[in-house]
Design a protein around this motif. Structure first.
Motif, mmCIF file in Angstrom:
data_model
loop_
_atom_site.group_PDB
_atom_site.id
_atom_site.type_symbol
_atom_site.label_atom_id
_atom_site.label_comp_id
_atom_site.label_asym_id
_atom_site.label_seq_id
_atom_site.Cartn_x
_atom_site.Cartn_y
_atom_site.Cartn_z
ATOM 1 N N LEU A 170 0.811 -1.218 0.000
ATOM 2 C CA LEU A 170 0.000 0.000 0.000
ATOM 3 C C LEU A 170 0.843 1.267 0.000
ATOM 4 N N GLY A 171 2.167 1.099 -0.007
ATOM 5 C CA GLY A 171 3.052 2.262 0.031
ATOM 6 C C GLY A 171 2.908 3.047 1.313
ATOM 7 N N THR A 172 2.870 2.342 2.437
ATOM 8 C CA THR A 172 2.613 2.977 3.730
ATOM 9 C C THR A 172 3.845 3.703 4.256
ATOM 10 N N GLU A 173 3.665 4.981 4.585
ATOM 11 C CA GLU A 173 4.719 5.774 5.222
ATOM 12 C C GLU A 173 4.523 5.711 6.735
ATOM 13 N N LEU A 174 5.618 5.628 7.486
ATOM 14 C CA LEU A 174 5.539 5.389 8.921
ATOM 15 C C LEU A 174 6.372 6.391 9.717
ATOM 16 N N ALA A 175 5.875 6.746 10.889
ATOM 17 C CA ALA A 175 6.621 7.573 11.835
ATOM 18 C C ALA A 175 6.230 7.127 13.236
ATOM 19 N N ALA A 176 7.128 7.340 14.189
ATOM 20 C CA ALA A 176 6.859 6.920 15.564
ATOM 21 C C ALA A 176 7.503 7.894 16.534
ATOM 22 N N THR A 177 6.944 7.943 17.731
ATOM 23 C CA THR A 177 7.490 8.794 18.781
ATOM 24 C C THR A 177 7.327 8.109 20.126
ATOM 25 N N PRO A 178 8.297 8.285 21.033
ATOM 26 C CA PRO A 178 8.140 7.723 22.377
ATOM 27 C C PRO A 178 6.914 8.326 23.054
ATOM 28 N N LEU A 179 6.307 7.543 23.901
ATOM 29 C CA LEU A 179 5.132 8.006 24.636
ATOM 30 C C LEU A 179 5.451 7.943 26.128
ATOM 31 N N GLY A 180 6.199 8.914 26.587
ATOM 32 C CA GLY A 180 6.531 8.998 28.000
ATOM 33 C C GLY A 180 7.807 8.296 28.384
ATOM 34 N N PRO A 182 10.971 5.309 26.605
ATOM 35 C CA PRO A 182 11.428 4.693 25.352
ATOM 36 C C PRO A 182 10.742 3.384 24.995
ATOM 37 N N GLY A 183 10.273 2.646 26.000
ATOM 38 C CA GLY A 183 9.664 1.350 25.726
ATOM 39 C C GLY A 183 8.239 1.411 25.227
ATOM 40 N N LYS A 184 7.625 2.593 25.276
ATOM 41 C CA LYS A 184 6.245 2.757 24.800
ATOM 42 C C LYS A 184 6.248 3.793 23.686
ATOM 43 N N ALA A 185 5.542 3.496 22.598
ATOM 44 C CA ALA A 185 5.601 4.404 21.452
ATOM 45 C C ALA A 185 4.256 4.502 20.753
ATOM 46 N N LEU A 186 4.088 5.621 20.073
ATOM 47 C CA LEU A 186 2.939 5.860 19.207
ATOM 48 C C LEU A 186 3.415 5.732 17.768
ATOM 49 N N LEU A 187 2.842 4.785 17.036
ATOM 50 C CA LEU A 187 3.192 4.539 15.638
ATOM 51 C C LEU A 187 2.054 5.040 14.764
ATOM 52 N N VAL A 188 2.377 5.893 13.804
ATOM 53 C CA VAL A 188 1.360 6.435 12.901
ATOM 54 C C VAL A 188 1.722 6.083 11.463
ATOM 55 N N ALA A 189 0.708 5.940 10.626
ATOM 56 C CA ALA A 189 0.933 5.465 9.262
ATOM 57 C C ALA A 189 0.084 6.222 8.258
ATOM 58 N N ARG A 190 0.641 6.366 7.064
ATOM 59 C CA ARG A 190 -0.078 6.956 5.941
ATOM 60 C C ARG A 190 -0.015 5.996 4.762
ATOM 61 N N PRO A 191 -0.991 5.130 4.611
ATOM 62 C CA PRO A 191 -1.008 4.282 3.418
ATOM 63 C C PRO A 191 -1.090 5.153 2.159
ATOM 64 N N GLY A 192 -0.152 4.941 1.252
ATOM 65 C CA GLY A 192 -0.143 5.727 0.028
ATOM 66 C C GLY A 192 0.531 7.075 0.136
ATOM 67 N N GLY A 193 1.078 7.405 1.313
ATOM 68 C CA GLY A 193 1.760 8.678 1.498
ATOM 69 C C GLY A 193 0.792 9.808 1.801
ATOM 70 N N PRO A 194 1.285 11.048 1.817
ATOM 71 C CA PRO A 194 2.649 11.485 1.494
ATOM 72 C C PRO A 194 3.637 11.182 2.618
ATOM 73 N N ASN A 195 4.922 11.412 2.345
ATOM 74 C CA ASN A 195 5.953 11.198 3.344
ATOM 75 C C ASN A 195 5.745 12.106 4.550
ATOM 76 N N PHE A 196 6.172 11.631 5.699
ATOM 77 C CA PHE A 196 6.185 12.489 6.875
ATOM 78 C C PHE A 196 7.338 13.478 6.757
ATOM 79 N N ARG A 197 7.083 14.734 7.081
ATOM 80 C CA ARG A 197 8.105 15.766 7.066
ATOM 81 C C ARG A 197 8.653 15.961 8.480
ATOM 82 N N ALA A 198 9.865 16.538 8.566
ATOM 83 C CA ALA A 198 10.494 16.747 9.870
ATOM 84 C C ALA A 198 9.614 17.572 10.787
ATOM 85 N N ALA A 199 8.954 18.589 10.252
ATOM 86 C CA ALA A 199 8.096 19.437 11.083
ATOM 87 C C ALA A 199 6.910 18.651 11.637
ATOM 88 N N GLU A 200 6.392 17.714 10.851
ATOM 89 C CA GLU A 200 5.272 16.903 11.320
ATOM 90 C C GLU A 200 5.709 15.962 12.441
#
Length: 217
Positions: A170-180, A182-200
């Motif tokens: 599906l051309g999924t773009e992915l980004a993640a961030t720690p949630l409080g 390092p062992g817990k994280a929020l993973l977000v995805a964009r099937p089909g894009g667009p790419n995640f930008r640094a500001a996002e």
């Protein structure tokens, strides 16, 4: 139908107006504009537009790129128009129902950063555990997450071995961030894009940090 179109354009007066005029020639009605990133004389904007039924989204690309210096990063179907101030509303909702905070976060954050879905995962000795998912998140098991623990918000390589094949297809773009932590994280995805930008990604990290404090994660 509504579409999200991400454009790179010269950060000069009148350029966005010229893009709007060009899109209007193919019957597109701009519903919202969100500045994603600016720097080095270039702006990256997300435009949510509505086009008449039967009109192909390719027409949006042709129209936008008819303006000198404009490049279209991606076009994808989009449901609804976002309130860019929804972060505060979501934090308030999580604070009011902390027992369901992770579920509310996973469901709400895709609407804030224009993602397709989100999951909250936690690192464990036996592998990663899914703690919460948005309704649109795939049910594919994701126990193998070699990037956990995660020290800082990052854009993930969507072609790595741990990424399920269905996501890659599906051309999924992915980004993640720690949630409080390092062992817990929020993973977000964009099937089909667009790419995640640094500001996002920075915005995602900031928001996750606030939520972690609210939930005392």
């Amino acid at each position: 139908m509504s579409f999200l179109i991400r454009v790179q354009l010269p950060d000069t007066p009148g350029t966005l107006g010229a893009v709007a005029t060009a899109l209007g020639t193919v019957g597109a009605d701009i519903l919202s504009v969100d500045v994603v990133e600016r720097g080095g004389g270039i702006a990256v904007d997300d435009l949510v537009v509505e086009i008449p039924s039967g009109r192909l989204p390719d027409a949006l690309i042709t129209a936008a790129e008819s303006v000198d210096g404009v490049e279209v990063d991606a076009v994808r179907p989009y449901a609804g128009v976002l309130d860019t101030h929804r972060e505060l509303e979501l934090v308030e909702e999580i604070a009011a129902k902390p027992a369901s905070g992770l579920e509310i976060l996973a469901e709400g954050v895709p609407r804030i950063i224009r993602a397709g879905w989100a999951v909250v995962v936690e690192h464990a000795d036996a592998g990663a555990t899914r703690l919460a998912s948005s309704n649109a998140a795939p049910e594919t098991p994701i126990t193998d997450l070699p990037w956990l623990p995660l020290e800082r918000a990052t854009i993930l390589d969507a072609e790595e071995a741990w990424v399920p094949e269905t996501w890659k297809e599906l051309g999924t773009e992915l980004a993640a961030t720690p949630l409080g932590k390092p062992g817990k994280a929020l993973l977000v995805a964009r099937p089909g894009g667009p790419n995640f930008r640094a500001a996002e990604v920075a915005r995602l990290a900031h928001f996750a940090g606030i939520v972690a404090v609210v939930l005392d994660s």
